[in-house]
Structures are given as C-alpha cells and as structure tokens.
Design a protein around this motif. Sequence first.
Motif, PDB file in Angstrom:
ATOM      1  N   UNK A 102       0.876  -1.228   0.143  1.00  0.00           N
ATOM      2  CA  UNK A 102       0.063  -0.121   0.020  1.00  0.00           C
ATOM      3  C   UNK A 102       0.940   1.264  -0.066  1.00  0.00           C
ATOM      4  N   UNK A 103       0.467   2.185  -1.095  1.00  0.00           N
ATOM      5  CA  UNK A 103       1.248   3.522  -1.175  1.00  0.00           C
ATOM      6  C   UNK A 103       0.328   4.586  -0.413  1.00  0.00           C
ATOM      7  N   UNK A 104       1.043   5.278   0.350  1.00  0.00           N
ATOM      8  CA  UNK A 104       0.383   6.305   1.122  1.00  0.00           C
ATOM      9  C   UNK A 104       0.533   7.666   0.541  1.00  0.00           C
ATOM     10  N   UNK A 105      -0.241   8.739   0.425  1.00  0.00           N
ATOM     11  CA  UNK A 105       0.074  10.080   0.001  1.00  0.00           C
ATOM     12  C   UNK A 105       0.981  10.711   0.909  1.00  0.00           C
ATOM     13  N   UNK A 106       1.751  11.680   0.497  1.00  0.00           N
ATOM     14  CA  UNK A 106       2.405  12.710   1.388  1.00  0.00           C
ATOM     15  C   UNK A 106       2.520  13.958   0.612  1.00  0.00           C
ATOM     16  N   UNK A 107       3.156  14.898   1.372  1.00  0.00           N
ATOM     17  CA  UNK A 107       3.301  16.199   0.770  1.00  0.00           C
ATOM     18  C   UNK A 107       4.450  16.695   0.458  1.00  0.00           C
ATOM     19  N   UNK A 108       5.151  15.639   0.144  1.00  0.00           N
ATOM     20  CA  UNK A 108       6.799  15.714  -0.088  1.00  0.00           C
ATOM     21  C   UNK A 108       7.284  15.414  -1.268  1.00  0.00           C
ATOM     22  N   UNK A 109       6.691  14.162  -2.176  1.00  0.00           N
ATOM     23  CA  UNK A 109       7.298  13.847  -3.256  1.00  0.00           C
ATOM     24  C   UNK A 109       6.440  14.388  -4.356  1.00  0.00           C
ATOM     25  N   UNK A 110       7.018  14.882  -5.450  1.00  0.00           N
ATOM     26  CA  UNK A 110       6.430  14.793  -6.887  1.00  0.00           C
ATOM     27  C   UNK A 110       5.703  13.921  -7.478  1.00  0.00           C
TER      28      UNK A 110
END
Length: 91
Positions: free
Chosen positions: A24-32
Amino acid sequence: MSTKEKISEELLLEEETIKPNEIILFNDDVNTFEHVIETLMDVCDHSPVQAEQCSLIVHYNGKCTVKTGEYNDLEPRCSRLLQAGLSAEIV
C-alpha cells in the motif's frame, strides 16, 4: 468424485481463502508526481500509464495498492519504495 477431482477442488478452495499480500502506497506532501511515477515504474514494474494512475489514486484517496503477491517478492520492493522516500507498507 475421483481423488484427482477432490484434490483439484481442495487446491481451488485453498487459493480462494489465501489473501495475497499487498504493498500500500500512502499520500504525502513531499514527493512530486514525477518522482512517484518513476519510482513505481522502476520498483513495481508499472507501465507509465499504470504508475500515473496509481499516483493519482494515492493523491486523491490517500492510499493505493501498488503491488500484490508473495511477501518474499514484495518485501524488497517495499524497502526500495521507502528508500526512495515514499510511504508504503505491506499488508
């Protein structure tokens, strides 16, 4: 029912009850988006379209299953996602 048929039926039932592992991949505010897409293509063998779709699902839903399979295959892939700065886990 023959022995062969019974064994086949048991194997099918076993396959249905075994839940595959998932990354499962989670959202973040760092990666483009570009970094996520390139990483999914490299680590999870996604096509460009599949990687882009997963990145959009993660962005809008907060998470997405990006790979399913046996734990032994998923563990090194998940480690590589984490090393690339993404947030992921195996469930």
